[in-house]
Design a protein around this motif. Structure first.
Motif, PDB file in Angstrom:
ATOM      1  N   ALA A  27     -46.356  21.341   5.931  1.00 58.85           N
ATOM      2  CA  ALA A  27     -46.352  22.535   5.378  1.00 58.85           C
ATOM      3  C   ALA A  27     -47.596  23.186   4.865  1.00 58.85           C
ATOM      4  O   ALA A  27     -47.922  24.341   4.767  1.00 58.85           O
ATOM      5  CB  ALA A  27     -45.394  22.648   3.977  1.00 58.85           C
ATOM      6  N   ALA A  28     -48.716  22.250   5.070  1.00 60.34           N
ATOM      7  CA  ALA A  28     -50.050  22.535   4.418  1.00 60.34           C
ATOM      8  C   ALA A  28     -50.745  23.489   5.510  1.00 60.34           C
ATOM      9  O   ALA A  28     -51.708  24.200   5.197  1.00 60.34           O
ATOM     10  CB  ALA A  28     -50.762  21.587   4.104  1.00 60.34           C
ATOM     11  N   SER A  29     -50.208  23.500   6.678  1.00 60.54           N
ATOM     12  CA  SER A  29     -50.914  24.215   7.660  1.00 60.54           C
ATOM     13  C   SER A  29     -49.819  25.053   8.547  1.00 60.54           C
ATOM     14  O   SER A  29     -50.370  25.878   9.431  1.00 60.54           O
ATOM     15  CB  SER A  29     -51.335  23.257   8.880  1.00 60.54           C
ATOM     16  N   MET A  30     -48.661  25.212   8.015  1.00 58.38           N
ATOM     17  CA  MET A  30     -47.683  26.276   8.546  1.00 58.38           C
ATOM     18  C   MET A  30     -47.245  27.293   7.566  1.00 58.38           C
ATOM     19  O   MET A  30     -47.039  26.458   6.573  1.00 58.38           O
ATOM     20  CB  MET A  30     -46.605  25.342   9.321  1.00 58.38           C
ATOM     21  N   SER A  31     -46.800  28.297   7.832  1.00 57.59           N
ATOM     22  CA  SER A  31     -46.074  29.225   7.074  1.00 57.59           C
ATOM     23  C   SER A  31     -44.568  28.886   6.953  1.00 57.59           C
ATOM     24  O   SER A  31     -44.061  27.951   7.899  1.00 57.59           O
ATOM     25  CB  SER A  31     -46.256  30.754   7.442  1.00 57.59           C
ATOM     26  N   THR A  32     -43.847  29.137   6.004  1.00 55.73           N
ATOM     27  CA  THR A  32     -42.363  28.928   5.819  1.00 55.73           C
ATOM     28  C   THR A  32     -41.697  29.505   6.822  1.00 55.73           C
ATOM     29  O   THR A  32     -40.874  28.903   7.394  1.00 55.73           O
ATOM     30  CB  THR A  32     -41.848  29.722   4.302  1.00 55.73           C
ATOM     31  N   VAL A  48     -39.061  15.794   9.655  1.00 59.78           N
ATOM     32  CA  VAL A  48     -39.702  15.573   8.339  1.00 59.78           C
ATOM     33  C   VAL A  48     -40.742  16.829   7.819  1.00 59.78           C
ATOM     34  O   VAL A  48     -41.529  16.931   8.695  1.00 59.78           O
ATOM     35  CB  VAL A  48     -40.627  14.336   8.268  1.00 59.78           C
ATOM     36  N   VAL A  49     -40.727  17.226   6.859  1.00 60.76           N
ATOM     37  CA  VAL A  49     -41.526  18.534   6.262  1.00 60.76           C
ATOM     38  C   VAL A  49     -42.410  17.718   5.312  1.00 60.76           C
ATOM     39  O   VAL A  49     -42.136  17.490   4.183  1.00 60.76           O
ATOM     40  CB  VAL A  49     -40.831  19.409   5.964  1.00 60.76           C
TER      41      VAL A  49
END
Length: 245
Positions: A27-32, A48-49
């Motif tokens: 999630a640190a490198s991808m948008s929701t 796994v997120v």
């Protein structure tokens, strides 16, 4: 007497296929939106997120037998609008965890904010610790399991389904309850409008035991549970008003 609920093993959304593959999303490198689209594209398996950092709207709108692990705290509406999937939050969650769940399971391994399991039509929402206000508001057939305490107005306007509170329940429990049933393992601060205590029976004890054993809630004593149902006095509006035309 209110009709007892179906045993959990006969309710929709309790099982998914065993995981076949595993993928990871950061999630640190991808948008929701990127994360959710990737999860929604999975036909099965495990994902796994990582690094969720309280991000809102994670793992929403899933419609496949996948297992999703959010490895850390999640924000609002985690796992909402889902079918078939099992979503686990390894930490706390914000408001509306499992909102409008249709089937499957959303399991918060910590505490949850207000309105957990709101309007859930099926499946199971589990919160290991406590919940904020209005847990299970407008429940429509789902199951909400709270290991700890529930805030005020738990079960407000719950139409059908089951709520199990392992700890204490706050004020106005079951306010404006319809066909839903609320079980409480601890103390009840006060009942809401149209809510009443009802004697438990053998079916209730068995049902609560299955839920408690299934989610490791050893502190719940099924034989000593309190049962709250509707008096059904609010089902029909009294239309007589003095001076009305």
């Amino acid at each position: 007497m209110t009709s007892p609920p179906h045993p959990p093993e006969r309710r929709a959304g309790e099982r998914v296929d065993p995981p076949a593959t595993q993928v990871a999303f950061d999630a640190a490198s991808m948008s929701t939106r990127e994360i959710n689209r990737s999860l929604q594209a999975l036909p099965r398996g495990r994902a796994v997120v990582s690094n969720p950092a309280g991000r809102h709207n994670l793992a929403v709108g899933l419609d496949a037998p996948v297992r999703v692990e959010i490895d850390g705290p999640a924000g609002d509406y985690a796992g909402g609008l889902g079918k078939k999937a099992v979503v686990t939050v390894r930490g706390s969650a914000g408001r509306g965890a499992g909102e409008n769940l249709m089937s499957g399971c959303v399991h918060v391994r910590g505490s949850a904010g207000p309105s957990a399991g709101s309007s859930a039509r099926g499946g199971t929402v589990v919160v290991d610790d406590g919940c904020g206000a209005r847990a299970g508001v407008s429940l429509k057939g789902g199951t909400l399991v709270i290991g700890g305490d529930a805030g005020p107005l738990c079960g407000f306007l719950a139409q059908s389904g089951v709520i199990l509170v392992g700890g204490d329940a706050g004020r106005h429990l079951g306010d404006s309850l319809y066909e839903a049933v609320v079980y409480v393992g601890g103390r009840i601060a006060g009942l809401g409008s149209d809510a009443i205590m009802e004697e438990i029976n053998e079916h209730d004890v068995t049902f609560v035991k299955i839920l408690a054993d299934g989610y490791g809630l050893d502190h719940i004593s099924p034989e000593n549970i309190s049962k709250v149902v509707s008096t059904r006095r609010l089902y029909h509006l009294d239309g007589h008003v003095d001076g009305a035309y």
